[in-house]
Design a protein around this motif. Structure first.
Motif, PDB file in Angstrom:
ATOM      1  N   PHE A 276      -9.722   2.161  -5.588  1.00  0.00           N
ATOM      2  CA  PHE A 276      -8.949   1.837  -4.532  1.00  0.00           C
ATOM      3  C   PHE A 276      -7.862   0.857  -5.717  1.00  0.00           C
ATOM      4  O   PHE A 276      -7.332   1.427  -4.949  1.00  0.00           O
ATOM      5  CB  PHE A 276      -9.983   1.279  -3.066  1.00  0.00           C
ATOM      6  CG  PHE A 276      -8.666   0.489  -2.309  1.00  0.00           C
ATOM      7  CD1 PHE A 276      -7.961   1.090  -1.871  1.00  0.00           C
ATOM      8  CD2 PHE A 276      -8.876  -0.847  -1.915  1.00  0.00           C
ATOM      9  CE1 PHE A 276      -7.326   0.164  -1.072  1.00  0.00           C
ATOM     10  CE2 PHE A 276      -8.390  -1.659  -1.517  1.00  0.00           C
ATOM     11  CZ  PHE A 276      -8.003  -0.947  -0.538  1.00  0.00           C
ATOM     12  N   SER A 277      -8.345  -0.216  -5.901  1.00  0.00           N
ATOM     13  CA  SER A 277      -7.396  -1.485  -6.218  1.00  0.00           C
ATOM     14  C   SER A 277      -6.510  -0.703  -7.492  1.00  0.00           C
ATOM     15  O   SER A 277      -5.713  -0.664  -7.533  1.00  0.00           O
ATOM     16  CB  SER A 277      -8.942  -2.562  -7.375  1.00  0.00           C
ATOM     17  OG  SER A 277      -9.354  -3.245  -6.129  1.00  0.00           O
ATOM     18  N   THR A 278      -7.146   0.289  -8.594  1.00  0.00           N
ATOM     19  CA  THR A 278      -6.628   1.051  -9.389  1.00  0.00           C
ATOM     20  C   THR A 278      -5.314   1.708  -8.681  1.00  0.00           C
ATOM     21  O   THR A 278      -3.992   1.788  -9.240  1.00  0.00           O
ATOM     22  CB  THR A 278      -6.791   1.913 -10.193  1.00  0.00           C
ATOM     23  OG1 THR A 278      -8.406   1.336 -10.472  1.00  0.00           O
ATOM     24  CG2 THR A 278      -6.410   2.161 -11.290  1.00  0.00           C
ATOM     25  N   CYS A 279      -5.923   2.704  -7.290  1.00  0.00           N
ATOM     26  CA  CYS A 279      -4.920   3.761  -6.896  1.00  0.00           C
ATOM     27  C   CYS A 279      -4.578   2.200  -5.662  1.00  0.00           C
ATOM     28  O   CYS A 279      -2.629   2.966  -5.977  1.00  0.00           O
ATOM     29  CB  CYS A 279      -5.704   4.431  -5.875  1.00  0.00           C
ATOM     30  SG  CYS A 279      -6.541   5.702  -6.894  1.00  0.00           S
ATOM     31  N   PHE A 280      -3.914   1.643  -5.590  1.00  0.00           N
ATOM     32  CA  PHE A 280      -3.397   1.029  -4.384  1.00  0.00           C
ATOM     33  C   PHE A 280      -2.220  -0.455  -5.792  1.00  0.00           C
ATOM     34  O   PHE A 280      -0.491  -0.550  -5.306  1.00  0.00           O
ATOM     35  CB  PHE A 280      -4.262  -0.596  -4.202  1.00  0.00           C
ATOM     36  CG  PHE A 280      -3.439  -1.391  -3.353  1.00  0.00           C
ATOM     37  CD1 PHE A 280      -3.671  -0.745  -1.570  1.00  0.00           C
ATOM     38  CD2 PHE A 280      -2.813  -2.288  -3.124  1.00  0.00           C
ATOM     39  CE1 PHE A 280      -2.835  -1.472  -0.622  1.00  0.00           C
ATOM     40  CE2 PHE A 280      -2.167  -2.395  -2.493  1.00  0.00           C
ATOM     41  CZ  PHE A 280      -2.048  -2.749  -0.806  1.00  0.00           C
ATOM     42  N   ARG A 281      -2.999  -1.074  -7.180  1.00  0.00           N
ATOM     43  CA  ARG A 281      -1.773  -1.210  -7.709  1.00  0.00           C
ATOM     44  C   ARG A 281      -0.820   0.079  -8.269  1.00  0.00           C
ATOM     45  O   ARG A 281       0.693  -0.429  -8.686  1.00  0.00           O
ATOM     46  CB  ARG A 281      -2.469  -1.852  -9.347  1.00  0.00           C
ATOM     47  CG  ARG A 281      -1.838  -2.494 -10.156  1.00  0.00           C
ATOM     48  CD  ARG A 281      -2.722  -3.982 -10.666  1.00  0.00           C
ATOM     49  NE  ARG A 281      -1.036  -4.268 -11.442  1.00  0.00           N
ATOM     50  CZ  ARG A 281      -2.376  -5.524 -12.437  1.00  0.00           C
ATOM     51  NH1 ARG A 281      -3.834  -4.866 -12.027  1.00  0.00           N
ATOM     52  NH2 ARG A 281      -1.605  -5.774 -12.864  1.00  0.00           N
ATOM     53  N   LYS A 282      -0.927   1.152  -8.382  1.00  0.00           N
ATOM     54  CA  LYS A 282      -0.493   1.849  -8.916  1.00  0.00           C
ATOM     55  C   LYS A 282       0.786   2.253  -8.222  1.00  0.00           C
ATOM     56  O   LYS A 282       2.295   3.006  -8.608  1.00  0.00           O
ATOM     57  CB  LYS A 282      -1.337   3.121  -9.265  1.00  0.00           C
ATOM     58  CG  LYS A 282      -0.531   4.439  -9.982  1.00  0.00           C
ATOM     59  CD  LYS A 282      -1.126   5.212 -10.030  1.00  0.00           C
ATOM     60  CE  LYS A 282      -0.439   6.627 -11.438  1.00  0.00           C
ATOM     61  NZ  LYS A 282      -0.658   7.912 -11.677  1.00  0.00           N
TER      62      LYS A 282
END
Length: 301
Positions: free
Chosen positions: A263-269
């Motif tokens: 989730f954090s990876t997708c959100f940051r991207k």
């Protein structure tokens, strides 16, 4: 710190037109989408190079960049309601699952080309209800009394639900149509994005093969269904980060992400920052108010 609420819709206006309305350019970056409701009178309406007749009860939705003008109007009272797709996620309800919403607000785009099925002809009872809602929104928008944001959002919620319900009940939605079945599948995705969804299950709802579903979805939305689904989840995540005190882990789970790191990876991207930083930035009030926007540019043609 004070949280600045997003207002949906962010602009509602009523116009009385006799004669004609000069051509103007609608910039989607400034204005978003537009709902047009003809409350009285009749005339001709032109979107880009497509011209068509309008009269009392006509309701349609415009998307993207376009030029618009009214070459001829006879005592026309017309309402324009502006909103942004990304803010719809803030309205927690089942209206997105309505076939009428999918057909009128998502699939049909009059800015591209006009077809008769692209609009709703509202009866007198529905027009009366919508008129009362619009009057209330305009009043709240003007006076900006405490809590006006909630009244605007709630009124808009009711308005699009009533319109979607009426559109689905009319002749516009043909049960035998492939695209109506497709709309059911997309509506299911809209209402269940927080659960585990498989493309094969959505294809079954749409009565097509998985390959056909992927192809038609990309044709209609200019992206694969997996990307669309991710956008729904991230949109809801932004709302929860802004308006709730849920820990980031719970936000991820609430939005259908089984793993908080993913989730954090997708959100940051997508947003350029981590969920934690996004929440802090929002609370600190650095996000610009949706009330600040430019007027559409007039077409010089």
């Amino acid at each position: 710190m004070e949280i600045r609420p997003v207002i949906i819709p962010y602009d509602v206006s009523m116009q009385y037109i006799q004669g004609r309305l000069k051509r103007i350019f609608h910039d989607a970056a400034d204005w978003g989408n537009e709902i047009v409701i003809i409350f009285e009178g009749n005339g001709r309406y032109r979107v880009n190079e497509t011209e068509f007749s309008v009269s009392q009860g006509d309701i349609f939705v415009l998307h993207g960049d376009y030029t618009k003008e009214i070459p001829k109007a006879d005592r026309m009272r017309m309402c324009s309601i502006y909103y942004r797709d990304e803010h719809i996620q803030r309205l927690a309800g089942t209206f997105r699952c309505l076939e009428g919403y999918q057909k009128l607000f998502i699939e049909n785009a009059l800015a591209a080309a006009y077809e008769p099925e692209d609009r709703l002809l509202a009866d007198a009872d529905l027009l009366e209800e919508l008129s009362a809602l619009v009057d209330r929104m305009i009043r709240e928008q003007k006076l900006m009394e405490p809590g006006f944001e909630q009244v605007l959002n709630s009124s808009f919620f009711i308005l699009i639900t009533l319109i979607s319900r009426a559109f689905a009940a009319g002749e516009n939605c043909n049960p035998a149509s492939v695209w109506d079945s497709f709309a059911k599948a997309v509506a299911y995705m809209q209402g269940n994005y927080h659960q585990e969804l498989k493309i094969s299950d959505l294809a079954v709802i749409a009565h097509v093969s998985e390959r056909q579903f992927n192809r038609r979805f990309k044709e209609k939305y200019a992206m694969p269904p997996s990307q669309y689904l991710l956008g729904l989840r991230l949109g809801r995540a932004r709302v929860l980060l802004e308006e709730s005190g849920l820990p980031v882990t719970e936000v991820a789970m609430e939005c259908g992400f089984g793993d908080v790191n993913y989730f954090s990876t997708c959100f940051r991207k997508a947003c350029g920052m981590t969920p934690t930083v996004y929440r802090r930035t929002w609370v600190e009030g650095t996000k610009m108010s949706d009330l600040k926007r430019r007027r559409p540019k007039k077409d010089k043609i």
